[in-house]
Design a protein around this motif. Structure first.
Motif, PDB file in Angstrom:
ATOM      1  N   SER A   1       0.843  -1.188   0.000  1.00 58.78           N
ATOM      2  CA  SER A   1       0.000   0.000   0.000  1.00 58.78           C
ATOM      3  C   SER A   1       0.880   1.239   0.000  1.00 58.78           C
ATOM      4  O   SER A   1       1.995   1.232   0.535  1.00 58.78           O
ATOM      5  N   ALA A   2       0.377   2.307  -0.608  1.00 56.77           N
ATOM      6  CA  ALA A   2       1.137   3.549  -0.703  1.00 56.77           C
ATOM      7  C   ALA A   2       0.177   4.708  -0.895  1.00 56.77           C
ATOM      8  O   ALA A   2      -0.926   4.551  -1.444  1.00 56.77           O
ATOM      9  N   THR A   3       0.585   5.881  -0.443  1.00 57.74           N
ATOM     10  CA  THR A   3      -0.196   7.104  -0.633  1.00 57.74           C
ATOM     11  C   THR A   3       0.254   7.768  -1.926  1.00 57.74           C
ATOM     12  O   THR A   3       1.436   8.074  -2.099  1.00 57.74           O
ATOM     13  N   ALA A   4      -0.679   7.969  -2.837  1.00 56.59           N
ATOM     14  CA  ALA A   4      -0.358   8.588  -4.123  1.00 56.59           C
ATOM     15  C   ALA A   4      -0.217  10.098  -3.956  1.00 56.59           C
ATOM     16  O   ALA A   4      -1.054  10.751  -3.310  1.00 56.59           O
TER      17      ALA A   4
ATOM     18  N   VAL B   1       3.685  19.094  -1.030  1.00 51.42           N
ATOM     19  CA  VAL B   1       4.262  18.744   0.270  1.00 51.42           C
ATOM     20  C   VAL B   1       3.815  17.340   0.661  1.00 51.42           C
ATOM     21  O   VAL B   1       2.770  16.837   0.207  1.00 51.42           O
ATOM     22  N   ALA B   2       4.603  16.693   1.492  1.00 51.82           N
ATOM     23  CA  ALA B   2       4.318  15.328   1.936  1.00 51.82           C
ATOM     24  C   ALA B   2       3.153  15.329   2.921  1.00 51.82           C
ATOM     25  O   ALA B   2       3.172  16.094   3.895  1.00 51.82           O
ATOM     26  N   PRO B   3       2.136  14.486   2.700  1.00 54.42           N
ATOM     27  CA  PRO B   3       1.002  14.431   3.640  1.00 54.42           C
ATOM     28  C   PRO B   3       1.343  13.708   4.940  1.00 54.42           C
ATOM     29  O   PRO B   3       0.663  13.888   5.940  1.00 54.42           O
ATOM     30  N   HIS B   4       2.380  12.877   4.928  1.00 56.00           N
ATOM     31  CA  HIS B   4       2.809  12.168   6.128  1.00 56.00           C
ATOM     32  C   HIS B   4       4.245  11.699   5.926  1.00 56.00           C
ATOM     33  O   HIS B   4       4.825  11.837   4.843  1.00 56.00           O
ATOM     34  N   ASP B   5       4.828  11.121   6.962  1.00 54.31           N
ATOM     35  CA  ASP B   5       6.193  10.614   6.862  1.00 54.31           C
ATOM     36  C   ASP B   5       6.245   9.399   5.943  1.00 54.31           C
ATOM     37  O   ASP B   5       5.281   8.639   5.836  1.00 54.31           O
ATOM     38  N   GLY B   6       7.390   9.197   5.292  1.00 54.71           N
ATOM     39  CA  GLY B   6       7.549   8.024   4.438  1.00 54.71           C
ATOM     40  C   GLY B   6       8.770   8.124   3.551  1.00 54.71           C
ATOM     41  O   GLY B   6       9.494   9.133   3.555  1.00 54.71           O
ATOM     42  N   ILE B   7       8.998   7.054   2.788  1.00 57.24           N
ATOM     43  CA  ILE B   7      10.096   7.013   1.818  1.00 57.24           C
ATOM     44  C   ILE B   7       9.548   7.405   0.450  1.00 57.24           C
ATOM     45  O   ILE B   7       8.566   6.828  -0.021  1.00 57.24           O
ATOM     46  N   LEU B   8      10.176   8.374  -0.172  1.00 59.98           N
ATOM     47  CA  LEU B   8       9.678   8.938  -1.422  1.00 59.98           C
ATOM     48  C   LEU B   8      10.101   8.091  -2.617  1.00 59.98           C
ATOM     49  O   LEU B   8      11.289   7.795  -2.790  1.00 59.98           O
TER      50      LEU B   8
ATOM     51  N   VAL C   1       2.536  11.916  -9.393  1.00 61.50           N
ATOM     52  CA  VAL C   1       3.944  12.270  -9.417  1.00 61.50           C
ATOM     53  C   VAL C   1       4.783  11.271  -8.628  1.00 61.50           C
ATOM     54  O   VAL C   1       5.848  10.854  -9.074  1.00 61.50           O
ATOM     55  N   ALA C   2       4.309  10.886  -7.435  1.00 54.30           N
ATOM     56  CA  ALA C   2       5.129  10.048  -6.564  1.00 54.30           C
ATOM     57  C   ALA C   2       4.231   9.232  -5.642  1.00 54.30           C
ATOM     58  O   ALA C   2       3.002   9.361  -5.650  1.00 54.30           O
ATOM     59  N   ASP C   3       4.874   8.390  -4.836  1.00 51.97           N
ATOM     60  CA  ASP C   3       4.201   7.579  -3.823  1.00 51.97           C
ATOM     61  C   ASP C   3       4.973   7.693  -2.516  1.00 51.97           C
ATOM     62  O   ASP C   3       6.207   7.851  -2.507  1.00 51.97           O
ATOM     63  N   LEU C   4       4.229   7.580  -1.425  1.00 55.24           N
ATOM     64  CA  LEU C   4       4.830   7.415  -0.104  1.00 55.24           C
ATOM     65  C   LEU C   4       4.408   6.034   0.387  1.00 55.24           C
ATOM     66  O   LEU C   4       3.332   5.872   0.976  1.00 55.24           O
ATOM     67  N   PRO C   5       5.206   5.004   0.101  1.00 58.23           N
ATOM     68  CA  PRO C   5       4.790   3.634   0.400  1.00 58.23           C
ATOM     69  C   PRO C   5       4.935   3.274   1.873  1.00 58.23           C
ATOM     70  O   PRO C   5       5.771   3.825   2.591  1.00 58.23           O
ATOM     71  N   ASP C   6       4.101   2.299   2.274  1.00 54.84           N
ATOM     72  CA  ASP C   6       4.202   1.710   3.601  1.00 54.84           C
ATOM     73  C   ASP C   6       5.069   0.460   3.472  1.00 54.84           C
ATOM     74  O   ASP C   6       4.613  -0.585   3.009  1.00 54.84           O
ATOM     75  N   THR C   7       6.329   0.561   3.871  1.00 57.48           N
ATOM     76  CA  THR C   7       7.292  -0.520   3.649  1.00 57.48           C
ATOM     77  C   THR C   7       7.191  -1.641   4.671  1.00 57.48           C
ATOM     78  O   THR C   7       8.002  -2.574   4.628  1.00 57.48           O
ATOM     79  N   SER C   8       6.232  -1.557   5.574  1.00 56.70           N
ATOM     80  CA  SER C   8       6.101  -2.635   6.561  1.00 56.70           C
ATOM     81  C   SER C   8       5.557  -3.912   5.931  1.00 56.70           C
ATOM     82  O   SER C   8       5.798  -5.009   6.429  1.00 56.70           O
ATOM     83  N   VAL C   9       4.805  -3.793   4.828  1.00 58.23           N
ATOM     84  CA  VAL C   9       4.271  -4.959   4.118  1.00 58.23           C
ATOM     85  C   VAL C   9       4.673  -4.833   2.650  1.00 58.23           C
ATOM     86  O   VAL C   9       4.202  -3.942   1.943  1.00 58.23           O
ATOM     87  N   MET C  10       5.537  -5.749   2.200  1.00 55.60           N
ATOM     88  CA  MET C  10       6.036  -5.714   0.833  1.00 55.60           C
ATOM     89  C   MET C  10       5.432  -6.846   0.007  1.00 55.60           C
ATOM     90  O   MET C  10       4.998  -7.874   0.544  1.00 55.60           O
ATOM     91  N   GLN C  11       5.422  -6.656  -1.298  1.00 53.52           N
ATOM     92  CA  GLN C  11       4.961  -7.665  -2.236  1.00 53.52           C
ATOM     93  C   GLN C  11       5.868  -7.655  -3.457  1.00 53.52           C
ATOM     94  O   GLN C  11       6.663  -6.728  -3.642  1.00 53.52           O
ATOM     95  N   ALA C  12       5.748  -8.688  -4.277  1.00 52.03           N
ATOM     96  CA  ALA C  12       6.563  -8.792  -5.493  1.00 52.03           C
ATOM     97  C   ALA C  12       5.708  -8.451  -6.709  1.00 52.03           C
ATOM     98  O   ALA C  12       4.634  -9.031  -6.905  1.00 52.03           O
TER      99      ALA C  12
ATOM    100  N   LEU D   1      12.664  -1.528  -1.173  1.00 53.37           N
ATOM    101  CA  LEU D   1      11.895  -1.004  -2.305  1.00 53.37           C
ATOM    102  C   LEU D   1      12.666  -1.124  -3.611  1.00 53.37           C
ATOM    103  O   LEU D   1      13.863  -0.821  -3.667  1.00 53.37           O
ATOM    104  N   ASP D   2      11.953  -1.593  -4.649  1.00 50.22           N
ATOM    105  CA  ASP D   2      12.475  -1.674  -6.025  1.00 50.22           C
ATOM    106  C   ASP D   2      13.659  -2.622  -6.172  1.00 50.22           C
ATOM    107  O   ASP D   2      14.386  -2.571  -7.171  1.00 50.22           O
ATOM    108  N   ARG D   3      13.879  -3.501  -5.198  1.00 49.51           N
ATOM    109  CA  ARG D   3      14.965  -4.474  -5.336  1.00 49.51           C
ATOM    110  C   ARG D   3      14.556  -5.539  -6.355  1.00 49.51           C
ATOM    111  O   ARG D   3      13.459  -6.092  -6.305  1.00 49.51           O
ATOM    112  N   ASP D   4      15.460  -5.839  -7.300  1.00 47.61           N
ATOM    113  CA  ASP D   4      15.169  -6.799  -8.363  1.00 47.61           C
ATOM    114  C   ASP D   4      15.073  -8.212  -7.802  1.00 47.61           C
ATOM    115  O   ASP D   4      15.858  -8.609  -6.925  1.00 47.61           O
TER     116      ASP D   4
END
Length: 407
Positions: free
Chosen positions: A52-55, A212-219, A242-253, A322-325
């Motif tokens: 999940s991520a904030t657009a 501006v960023a709506p909350h903390d996160g990795i851009l 333009v970007a996402d602020l993803p929630d890195t606590s739950v990852m998927q492939a 994030l984005d690891r092959d």
């Protein structure tokens, strides 16, 4: 004599080899059907992403904007930090130009109103003058033969009729003028409103030159349909992601499967995922979604891929970045004993699926029933028995005849 004997033996050996080669060349390319126990695996490759991520979108109001500055990708941003800044110089120039156009439109409107008012006053003055003349003519008109001659009486009547006609014409002219004036003023008013609305949009755009960023996160920046990410100097349309602020606590492939290999994909299938740097370490996952149709993923490359989203059974925060092959294998068919044939050996027509069975030196059609399918093999549930041999290629009637002649 010894040399002749050696020559005879050499010729005999050569004829034997040539005969064996001829027999080998006459043997068609065949596949012997046997029970095989193996799993059907579909290869895939892709990258890790957050479930999940904030657009983050560009402002939905105002004209398209040019990017003047971007925060570094994969940087940690806090709530309220500036992510992107847009160049407002072009909008300021357009606003200044629109303001001058608005001033000109307002001046044209005032001038047109003045001219129309002057012309309308002149028409009304003519109407009043003709009305006075007509009233005077009617008031002092005498229809008495004893006082005036018939010719004088006729002239007075003609003057009265002329003045009435002139008055009717002026009334008609006044109405037409009013209608035309309204149209001309409406056109100028529309131009005025257009410039005012443009200035309003530009002013609104100038007030939204930062995201501006709506909350903390990795851009992370979002790629468009061509795979290009936002960059300084690029243009962004209103409301564009333009970007996402993803929630890195739950990852998927996020996996890509080549169109020619995407056979038998379905939700819930087991997936084995690994990193190219450590192929021995495998991570278990399951297929969550499969795209309805393939699409290209690289600009200029016509190859199409199905997109498969895989959910991990367990999260590993230290390895999942994030984005690891990643590489993956999707289990489309479980390992179990079954009769399988190469995919190129099965043919279809209006009557159904069939193979070319080779028996007694001849090919014959054999109708079959298929089961599970993998990218390279097809299961046969009815129509073939272990040990039977089939052709690896399509056999034409002419080919079957030549094969019969060879045998």
């Amino acid at each position: 004599m010894k040399s002749k004997s050696s020559l005879s033996i050499l010729l005999l050996c050569l004829s034997t080899v040539l005969g064996a080669c001829a027999e080998k060349q006459s043997e068609p390319l065949l596949f012997e059907v046997q029970y095989i126990e193996r799993a059907g695996l579909v290869p895939a490759r892709g990258e890790l992403q957050a479930e999940s991520a904030t657009a983050i979108q560009a402002p939905s109001s105002g004209p398209p904007k040019f990017i003047a500055w971007l925060a570094p990708e994969y940087s940690l941003v806090k709530k309220g930090d500036v992510i992107a800044r847009f160049d407002g110089e072009s909008m300021r120039r357009r606003q200044s130009y629109a303001a001058s156009e608005l001033t000109q439109a307002e001046e044209d409107l005032r001038e047109k109103r003045g001219l129309l008012d002057t012309e309308q006053v002149a028409i009304l003055a003519d109407i009043d003058q003709v009305a006075v003349e007509k009233g005077f003519a009617e008031r002092f008109s005498v229809d008495d033969d004893r006082l005036k001659s018939r010719l004088e009486i006729l002239e007075e009547q003609l003057d009265t009729r002329y003045l009435q006609s002139k008055l009717d014409y002026l009334d008609w002219k006044s109405e037409r003028f009013a209608t035309g004036a309204e149209g001309e003023l409406a056109v100028l008013a529309v131009a005025q409103q257009k410039h005012s609305a443009q200035i309003g949009r530009l002013q609104e755009g100038l007030s939204e030159l930062e995201i501006v960023a709506p909350h903390d996160g990795i851009l992370t920046y979002a790629a468009n349909w061509r795979g290009d990410k936002p960059k300084v100097g690029g243009q962004v349309w209103p409301g564009h992601k333009v970007a996402d602020l993803p929630d890195t606590s739950v990852m998927q492939a996020k996996l890509q499967v080549a169109e020619r290999e995407a056979i038998g994909l379905a939700e819930g299938q087991a997936v084995s995922v690994w990193f190219e740097t450590d192929p021995a370490k495998r991570f278990a996952a399951k297929v969550k979604t499969v795209s309805a149709a393939p699409s290209t993923i690289e600009r200029g490359n016509p190859q199409k891929y199905y997109q498969v989203m895989a959910a991990f059974d367990e999260q590993f925060p230290r390895q999942f970045k994030l984005d690891r092959d990643v590489r993956a294998q999707i289990l489309v068919v479980d390992a179990s004993p079954r009769l399988e044939i190469p995919a190129q050996s099965l043919f279809r027509d209006g009557a159904g699926a069939f193979v070319y069975l080779y028996r007694d030196g001849r090919f014959q059609r054999r109708n079959v029933t298929t089961g599970q399918v993998t990218p390279t093999h097809i299961e046969i549930t009815e129509g073939l028995e272990p040990g039977e041999r089939i052709s690896l290629y399509e056999v034409s009637p002419a080919g079957r005849m030549s094969q019969e002649a060879d045998t």
